[in-house]
Design an enzyme around this catalytic site. Structure first.
Site, PDB file in Angstrom:
ATOM      1  N   LYS A 114       0.860  -1.176   0.000  1.00 36.83           N
ATOM      2  CA  LYS A 114       0.000   0.000   0.000  1.00 36.83           C
ATOM      3  C   LYS A 114       0.902   1.233   0.000  1.00 36.83           C
ATOM      4  O   LYS A 114       1.946   1.242   0.670  1.00 36.83           O
ATOM      5  CB  LYS A 114      -0.897  -0.022   1.240  1.00 36.83           C
ATOM      6  CG  LYS A 114      -1.943   1.095   1.291  1.00 36.83           C
ATOM      7  CD  LYS A 114      -2.850   0.914   2.504  1.00 36.83           C
ATOM      8  CE  LYS A 114      -3.915   1.998   2.596  1.00 36.83           C
ATOM      9  NZ  LYS A 114      -4.813   1.805   3.759  1.00 36.83           N
ATOM     10  N   SER A 164      -9.517   2.014   2.943  1.00 37.72           N
ATOM     11  CA  SER A 164      -8.606   2.726   2.076  1.00 37.72           C
ATOM     12  C   SER A 164      -7.595   1.824   1.390  1.00 37.72           C
ATOM     13  O   SER A 164      -6.837   2.283   0.542  1.00 37.72           O
ATOM     14  CB  SER A 164      -7.857   3.780   2.916  1.00 37.72           C
ATOM     15  OG  SER A 164      -7.048   3.147   3.906  1.00 37.72           O
ATOM     16  N   SER A 173     -10.078  -0.686   7.193  1.00 38.91           N
ATOM     17  CA  SER A 173      -9.530  -0.496   5.848  1.00 38.91           C
ATOM     18  C   SER A 173      -8.736  -1.666   5.283  1.00 38.91           C
ATOM     19  O   SER A 173      -8.344  -1.629   4.125  1.00 38.91           O
ATOM     20  CB  SER A 173      -8.655   0.761   5.817  1.00 38.91           C
ATOM     21  OG  SER A 173      -9.439   1.906   6.033  1.00 38.91           O
TER      22      SER A 173
END
Length: 545
Positions: A116, A193, A217
């Site tokens: 990420k 996210s 998330s």
């Protein structure tokens, strides 16, 4: 909606050159498919192919680069990635040589993974999905990235993410990376996210990815893309070198297509880090290898609580949750009903206040580690976001995210009495209630749907009659793990009639990851719900079928 340029157009020229190579000199990729099948391959599959000589890490990286080229810019256009490591092939070649000469470092030796884009990497930009940090290369790797590299993992790419890890109504969107799509339905989002990480793994662009979980998330994106996501106990995995959102809740963890692969990654990511005080609590409580706990009969004799508070969001979610509970009983678990107090049924209002108070000082501490060409405070971030150069461009920020910046600027006092009361009184009460229920009912874990509704339509789609969600916030079950700091693991629990994945969460007391992984594995093996999305099929060079 403003149009955003494709991900590949944003990559460096060197990375584009890497992606344009469809075959490597010295071996035809079509021949690899005779002995190795890439799509849905696991870490064990790859290591077996490595050991037999049927596959090299260099070949594996190229096969994934081919899929990235096919499904990031053409055809489905998932748009899960924000940058590519232009040195990935060279690193793979070196790790192949090391394997031959010295043996493998770990099960992840030569395995390409996706980070990420809020995990610091000293050799690639780390932007948190924001044009405000475009081109920012941190001074060093995040602690967890160091551990992954030491294990022999190759950072293949960085995943798109909600800007600064907060979706604010535009799930899957960032100003730098644009909009990530759900590979199961291109008109639905991959949640947030960590939606880019989840979409990439679901679409078989890699085997493993990392995510961060502040309010669901990791688990939410895992649920809506049919993969496994682990939100560990806060303190099991270091947060040092990860762009913060709210350190009271922020947790890093792995995302994978199988429980076993996620368990392998967790064992490598976990560990004490002197630069993250919370990890000092995990001393002697983590495991370097969680795979011995993965047993098909792990649920036999277990006592599992079923939270009845999280129902009514969607009929199919409710039905599949009921079927999941029946399966737990079939696998030998004793099931008991859990009824949380009204406060625990929705903790968002408390979490929102904590985020408003913490974001400004914490993001500014991070910004001070970067070079002077980037904003060094929240006021500068807001000013740059509203400038004509950005606000009127194709890389404008989500208005909701800018509003969130302003909210944080107005509530930046960490000594505020309300904030201190929440942190020191209300959150401990949440932990006490959860542990009290588990102890009183002698429970090993609690289960509930990861999300109360399936993946929602893309933010610009105003009306979709196929989407049914009867609650204002489908993420409410996940907040328990963030406020308490306790672990939660989301695993696939089936599909809606429209083919959208849903997830079931196994939730437990602190540092019981080994037990939760065992339960999740037993359920996974008995159900086998995972199936790849039709939008990203095998390429001709990766399978004969």
């Amino acid at each position: 909606m403003k149009k955003h340029s494709s991900n590949l157009s944003k990559l460096t020229n060197q990375a584009i050159a890497v992606l344009s190579v469809i075959g490597l000199s010295g071996f035809p990729l079509s021949a690899i498919a005779e002995t190795f099948r890439l799509r849905e391959a696991t870490v064990s599959d790859v290591n077996q192919a490595f050991d037999s000589g049927d596959l090299t890490s260099e070949q594996l990286v190229q096969l994934y680069l081919n899929r990235i080229q096919a499904y990031e810019d053409r055809n489905a256009g998932i748009n899960a990635l924000i940058s590519i490591n232009s040195n990935a092939l060279a690193e793979a070649k070196e790790l192949d040589r090391e394997r031959q000469e010295k043996g493998k470092r770990s099960p992840l030796h030569g395995i390409p993974i996706i980070l990420k884009d809020n995990y610091d990497t000293a050799d690639m930009p780390t932007t948190a999905g924001s044009v405000l940090l475009k081109g920012s290369v941190p001074p060093d790797d995040a602690f967890t990235v160091q551990k992954l590299r030491q294990a022999g993992a190759i950072i293949l790419a960085k995943a798109n993410m909600s800007e600064f890890a907060s979706s604010d109504g535009w799930l899957g969107y960032s100003s730098l990376g644009g909009l990530t799509l759900n590979p199961y339905n291109l008109s639905r989002n991959p949640s947030g996210s960590s939606g880019g990480s989840a979409a990439a793994i679901a679409a078989n662009l890699a085997m493993l990815a990392t995510g961060t979980d502040t309010s669901g998330s990791i688990r939410g994106p895992a649920a809506v893309t049919g993969i496994v996501g682990i939100k560990p106990t806060q303190g099991l995995v270091s947060r040092d070198g990860i762009v913060p959102l709210t350190l009271s809740f922020d947790t890093a963890g792995p995302m994978a297509r199988t429980v076993r692969d996620a368990a392998i990654a967790l064992g490598i990511m976990a560990g004490v880090d002197a630069n993250d005080y919370r990890t000092l609590e995990s001393q002697g409580k983590s495991h370097q290898d969680y795979t011995p706990f993965l047993k098909a009969d792990a649920l036999n004799g277990a006592r599992i609580g079923v939270a009845i508070d999280f129902q009514g969001g969607n009929p199919e979610v409710d039905a599949l949750t009921k079927a999941a509970v029946a399966k737990l009983r079939e696998l030998g678990a004793t099931v008991d009903v859990v009824d949380f107090s009204p406060k625990l049924e929705n903790l968002w209002s408390l979490m929102e206040k904590v985020t408003a108070a913490e974001f400004e000082p914490q993001i500014e501490n991070y910004l001070k580690t970067l070079n002077t060409s980037f904003p060094d405070n929240l006021e500068s971030m807001i000013s740059l976001s509203l400038s004509n150069r950005i606000a009127n461009s194709m890389q404008a920020l989500n208005p909701g995210r800018i509003h969130g910046f302003k909210e944080s600027l107005e509530h930046r006092e960490l000594a505020d009495i309300e904030y201190l009361s929440i942190i020191h009184f209300e959150f401990p009460q949440v932990r006490q209630e959860i542990l009290g229920i588990m102890q009183a009912q002698n429970l090993n874990a609690i289960v509930f749907p990861t999300m109360l509704c399936p993946a929602s339509p893309l933010y610009m789609i105003q009306n979709d009659p196929t989407y049914q969600c009867n609650v204002d916030d489908p993420y409410t079950p996940g907040y328990l793990a963030n406020v308490s700091g306790f672990p939660g693991i989301s695993v696939p629990m089936g599909f809606t009639e429209q083919g959208l994945p849903l997830g079931l969460t196994f939730f437990g007391a602190p540092y019981t990851e080994q037990e939760l992984l065992g339960f999740a594995y037993a359920y996974e093996q008995a159900t086998q719900f995972r199936r790849p999305p039709a939008n990203t099929p095998s390429l001709s060079d990766e399978s004969r079928n």
